[in-house]
Design a protein around this motif. Sequence first.
Motif, PDB file in Angstrom:
ATOM      1  N   ASP A 308       0.814  -1.213   0.000  1.00 10.85           N
ATOM      2  CA  ASP A 308       0.000   0.000   0.000  1.00 10.85           C
ATOM      3  C   ASP A 308       0.848   1.264   0.000  1.00 10.85           C
ATOM      4  N   GLY A 309       2.150   1.119  -0.100  1.00  7.48           N
ATOM      5  CA  GLY A 309       3.005   2.292  -0.185  1.00  7.48           C
ATOM      6  C   GLY A 309       3.862   2.530   1.035  1.00  7.48           C
ATOM      7  N   LEU A 310       3.701   1.744   2.098  1.00  5.24           N
ATOM      8  CA  LEU A 310       4.579   1.901   3.244  1.00  5.24           C
ATOM      9  C   LEU A 310       6.002   1.527   2.850  1.00  5.24           C
ATOM     10  N   SER A 311       6.957   2.219   3.445  1.00  4.70           N
ATOM     11  CA  SER A 311       8.347   1.915   3.111  1.00  4.70           C
ATOM     12  C   SER A 311       8.829   0.651   3.814  1.00  4.70           C
ATOM     13  N   SER A 312       8.141   0.221   4.870  1.00  7.33           N
ATOM     14  CA  SER A 312       8.510  -0.995   5.597  1.00  7.33           C
ATOM     15  C   SER A 312       7.281  -1.551   6.301  1.00  7.33           C
ATOM     16  N   ASN A 313       7.256  -2.868   6.480  1.00  4.83           N
ATOM     17  CA  ASN A 313       6.175  -3.497   7.237  1.00  4.83           C
ATOM     18  C   ASN A 313       6.388  -3.392   8.744  1.00  4.83           C
ATOM     19  N   LEU A 314       7.607  -3.028   9.153  1.00 10.42           N
ATOM     20  CA  LEU A 314       7.910  -2.902  10.575  1.00 10.42           C
ATOM     21  C   LEU A 314       7.646  -1.468  11.016  1.00 10.42           C
ATOM     22  N   ASP A 321      -0.721  14.371  12.811  1.00  8.99           N
ATOM     23  CA  ASP A 321      -0.433  15.802  12.977  1.00  8.99           C
ATOM     24  C   ASP A 321      -1.718  16.605  13.021  1.00  8.99           C
ATOM     25  N   LEU A 322      -1.559  17.917  13.119  1.00  8.99           N
ATOM     26  CA  LEU A 322      -2.724  18.778  13.269  1.00  8.99           C
ATOM     27  C   LEU A 322      -3.545  18.903  11.998  1.00  8.99           C
ATOM     28  N   ASN A 323      -3.012  18.455  10.876  1.00  9.15           N
ATOM     29  CA  ASN A 323      -3.720  18.528   9.594  1.00  9.15           C
ATOM     30  C   ASN A 323      -4.394  17.213   9.226  1.00  9.15           C
ATOM     31  N   GLY A 324      -4.331  16.258  10.102  1.00 11.26           N
ATOM     32  CA  GLY A 324      -4.961  14.968   9.824  1.00 11.26           C
ATOM     33  C   GLY A 324      -4.081  14.006   9.077  1.00 11.26           C
ATOM     34  N   ASN A 325      -2.813  14.342   8.897  1.00  6.51           N
ATOM     35  CA  ASN A 325      -1.877  13.411   8.259  1.00  6.51           C
ATOM     36  C   ASN A 325      -1.362  12.406   9.306  1.00  6.51           C
ATOM     37  N   TYR A 326      -1.144  11.189   8.827  1.00  6.97           N
ATOM     38  CA  TYR A 326      -0.650  10.144   9.714  1.00  6.97           C
ATOM     39  C   TYR A 326       0.857  10.008   9.574  1.00  6.97           C
ATOM     40  N   LEU A 327       1.532   9.802  10.702  1.00  5.24           N
ATOM     41  CA  LEU A 327       2.970   9.586  10.734  1.00  5.24           C
ATOM     42  C   LEU A 327       3.235   8.142  11.144  1.00  5.24           C
ATOM     43  N   PHE A 328       3.952   7.413  10.308  1.00  3.76           N
ATOM     44  CA  PHE A 328       4.287   6.025  10.601  1.00  3.76           C
ATOM     45  C   PHE A 328       5.811   5.911  10.650  1.00  3.76           C
ATOM     46  N   GLY A 329       6.329   5.712  11.846  1.00  2.00           N
ATOM     47  CA  GLY A 329       7.762   5.514  11.978  1.00  2.00           C
ATOM     48  C   GLY A 329       8.103   4.060  11.763  1.00  2.00           C
ATOM     49  N   THR A 330       9.071   3.784  10.900  1.00  2.00           N
ATOM     50  CA  THR A 330       9.416   2.408  10.558  1.00  2.00           C
ATOM     51  C   THR A 330      10.805   2.061  11.086  1.00  2.00           C
ATOM     52  N   TYR A 331      11.086   0.792  11.051  1.00  2.00           N
ATOM     53  CA  TYR A 331      12.413   0.321  11.439  1.00  2.00           C
ATOM     54  C   TYR A 331      13.274   0.226  10.177  1.00  2.00           C
ATOM     55  N   GLY A 332      14.215   1.154  10.058  1.00  2.69           N
ATOM     56  CA  GLY A 332      15.174   1.107   8.957  1.00  2.69           C
ATOM     57  C   GLY A 332      14.752   1.829   7.697  1.00  2.69           C
ATOM     58  N   GLU A 333      13.485   2.306   7.631  1.00  3.85           N
ATOM     59  CA  GLU A 333      13.029   2.953   6.405  1.00  3.85           C
ATOM     60  C   GLU A 333      12.437   4.329   6.650  1.00  3.85           C
ATOM     61  N   GLY A 334      12.759   4.958   7.752  1.00  5.19           N
ATOM     62  CA  GLY A 334      12.371   6.333   8.005  1.00  5.19           C
ATOM     63  C   GLY A 334      10.926   6.509   8.389  1.00  5.19           C
ATOM     64  N   SER A 584       4.834  -6.893  13.315  1.00  3.86           N
ATOM     65  CA  SER A 584       6.047  -7.301  12.605  1.00  3.86           C
ATOM     66  C   SER A 584       5.786  -7.566  11.131  1.00  3.86           C
ATOM     67  N   ASN A 585       4.508  -7.468  10.710  1.00  2.69           N
ATOM     68  CA  ASN A 585       4.204  -7.732   9.304  1.00  2.69           C
ATOM     69  C   ASN A 585       3.294  -6.667   8.704  1.00  2.69           C
ATOM     70  N   GLY A 586       3.300  -5.487   9.285  1.00  5.20           N
ATOM     71  CA  GLY A 586       2.484  -4.427   8.718  1.00  5.20           C
ATOM     72  C   GLY A 586       1.759  -3.659   9.793  1.00  5.20           C
TER      73      GLY A 586
END
Length: 982
Positions: A308-314, A321-334, A584-586
């Motif tokens: 779906d476009g995530l840089s990592s499944n981890l 954020d305040l604009n309704g955007n989601y932040l997903f921190g990944t392991y090794g892919e920013g 660990s898988n998404g």
Amino acid sequence: MKQLLIICLCLLGHQCLSQQYNFKNYTVEDGLAQSQINAINQDQFGYLWIGTESGLSRFDGISFVNYAIDNGLPDNKIETIYVDDQNVVWVATPEGIAKYENQRFTPFYFDSPQRINEMTTFKGNLYLATNEGLIMFDGTGFFLQEFNGENQPYIRTLLNYKNETLYCGGKSGIQLWNNGYTLSSDSSFTELNVSGLEARGDELLISTYGDGLFSYDLESQAYTNFNIGLNRIRSMYADENVILCSGINGVVEIEKDEVDFYNEKNGLVNESLISSFRDREGNIWLGTDGNGLLKFLGKALISYSVKDGLSSNLVMNINEDLNGNYLFGTYGEGLNIKSESGEISYINTKNGLANNSVWSSLVDENNVYWIASSRGISCFKGGKQVNQEISTKINSKIRSIIHFDSTYVFGGPNGLYVLRGDELNYIESTKDLNINDLCYEEGSVFIASRSGLFVVNEKDNFQNPIAIELEEESINSVECDQDKNLWIGTNNGLYVKLNSGVIVPIILDQEDFKSKTVIGVLASRSGDVWTATMNGVYQISPIKNREFRYEISHYGSAEGLINLESNLNAIYEDSQSYIWVGTSNGLARINPNLKEELFNFNPPDLHFTRLLLFMEEFDYNRFPVELDTIYNLPKSIVLPYNQNHLTFEFIGINLKDPKSVMYEYRLLGANYGWSPLSTTRSATYSSISPGDYDFEVRATNKNFKWSKTLSIHITIKSPFWKSWWFILLIILVISVVVILVFQNRIRVIKQRQENERLGFKNRLLFLEQQSLNASMNRHFIFNSLNSIQYFINSSDKRSANKYLSSFAKLIRKNLDSSTANNFIVTLQEEVERIELYLTLEKMRFQEKFDYELNVASSIDTEGIEIPSMILQPFVENSIIHGVLPLERKGHISINIFEEFGDIVFEVVDDGVGIDNTLNNKKASIEGDHESKGMEITNRRIELLRKLTGENLLIIGPFQINDEAGNAQGTKVIIKMGVVIEQ
């Protein structure tokens, strides 16, 4: 309904969000007969029946049972499945149909192969939609039906409308079976290639192969075409809640105000679908063209992955954020930033991120992103890096960030950092804590570390951490809820420190140890507490009006969680109250509003599957049995005593979460308490004692909705040697044997007694004879004759006549006694005989003595019988040895009286006494006479006592002495019963 479908057309852009719905895929590796699914249906017990290109499968939610030609099917290719109102399963194949009843198939063969598209019952008969036309089956044969005298081929679907009209849909539109006319005069409608028909009230739903879905109002005869984006519909399912249309491009679900389209882009492993079905629990099942059976796990959980476009499944951290955007921190892919439009942008080391492994993030009131990575803190706003000086001051791993007032607190393996304004301080006293998570509450910061749980105070400038005593040291997560209770996630369970200070352990899942590894805790705005574990996610909901009581719901694989293994503190509640969890898988998103959909389980469909004897199947009809009419299993059975090792097998079908079904059972008659809840689907009882028993079982699921209780009545017969009739027989036999032995013993004893009696009688007769002889011995007769001669010679004719007359009477009585029965005479006769004897002896001895004979007036002398001549020897003794030796005239008294029921005879004389008699015996005038009368009488008395059992007793003779000890005479007493047995 028509308006709903039109409105839903604009909602199909929903798929651009690229979210992944979760489908459970069952293939031949799981036991499915074959991977191409042509038909799906459900029977009354909850079993799912799946028709494939190469066999029929029955599914209980866990395992498949497969059927083929060897089991009675006409062919292995299954084209359609139908369950009638009697819950009989009908299976159609090219070679014929089969009826499944009482756990076996009965086949009915076609004359030639047919393509069966659908089946239904109508007015008592089974109708088949085929490529050849409409075929009716009456239970014995198949008959092709005509419409207005003509055959109507290529019929794909049938609808029994209220058992009044049979709608037939196919390549030529829709025909009515009752009179054969088309549904509408509109040529465009009659030319529709109809693939499915369903009725909802007065609304007819029509799916087509090429023109999409239609709705037809049976009253107004108006129809509407709904363009749902799926024109080539292979199959349609509809009930009062949902419509499913499946085809070569996926499946459309229409429910209430929502239209959802599922294809390969949002989760389907194969969007080429042949069949669709919704079971009684609300689960949606899809049959694919080559990829097996799919179970839709619902919309409560959706997932995102690299597809779906995530840089990592981890995904290690989620924020918004305040604009309704989601932040997903990944392991090794920013850091991944997903906008409301679904577009994803990335922040990584190329953009200035300190490190691509993001552990935590925070968005402040200025919409600045504070990103904690393995190399410290990075700040971004609007995609540009800001506050770059902070990254130069903190370049070690940071796992957690919290923000309150104007203070930022960062925690990691090296301890705490505190930022106030532009001043950054490192808290030296926390350097050894190795921090996993931070939580702020009223001036205190709680620290979850690998060394335990600690707290630092803002007033103390966050110095000098204070340890909070806890059983566990390795703390992963800490969170404070609305009631100021502190929730603590550890490697060995979940704890809550109440605001009272008491620490309470919370058991999430007693059955699975993985639930103890709690690596994320979240207190939601609704008051629920969410925990991320190595066994999925748990929702802990407080129960209203009950102090500290919670309902726990588990989100696992069955609910659609992409992976059970969660990441450290990767749990978040967004502005819409969705719960996000990094696995660990998404990435998974939980909609708590659909909790009811996930956990509102129906009670399991419970039934028995087998009854085993000594762990093996057996023919129930070998024993007295009552079988049910559906699965041919015993309702009650009677077994012999040595057939008492039984195994009861059962199953409670719950297709939503089959592995959560638990059972408890009991054997009434042996015990009355239910067994502990378990997932075991069998119960074994060995060495069951004889008696009557009822085996009962019931099943429940996650929300503890219980099934009905089922039972089988078992009778274990006693062994024949314990049966009442055998025991009675043994008692009778033993009784007869005892009686026979007893009787034989009695007979022997009686024979012995009789022999003794005869011997005694013979001896008694002999003694009686001897007694007679003794009473008439030669001396007595000779002396009596001499006395008579003396009286004659003395010319004393009178005395001679008197003596001779008395002597004759005595001789006659003695002779009469010898002829009496057993020598028994009346007392009167014996008294007369004694008196005659005394008279003769007195005359003979010339009035040497006097006598008196006293008989008590109360004695019936005529009614009492005694042995004859019983007194004569004692009287003779008194005369010969008592009074004759006297120089004076002697006296003899004979007294007869009754005492204590006995007759007493007393013979008393005033003679010389026993002592003088013994001294002078040899000099007696009768010295030539050896008297044996006393001895004979004693022996007679002894024998009579043995023969009659009477109390016969001789007392004496004994000497009568005066006060000086001089002899005054002799006395003898004889006692005997009143009546002597003859």
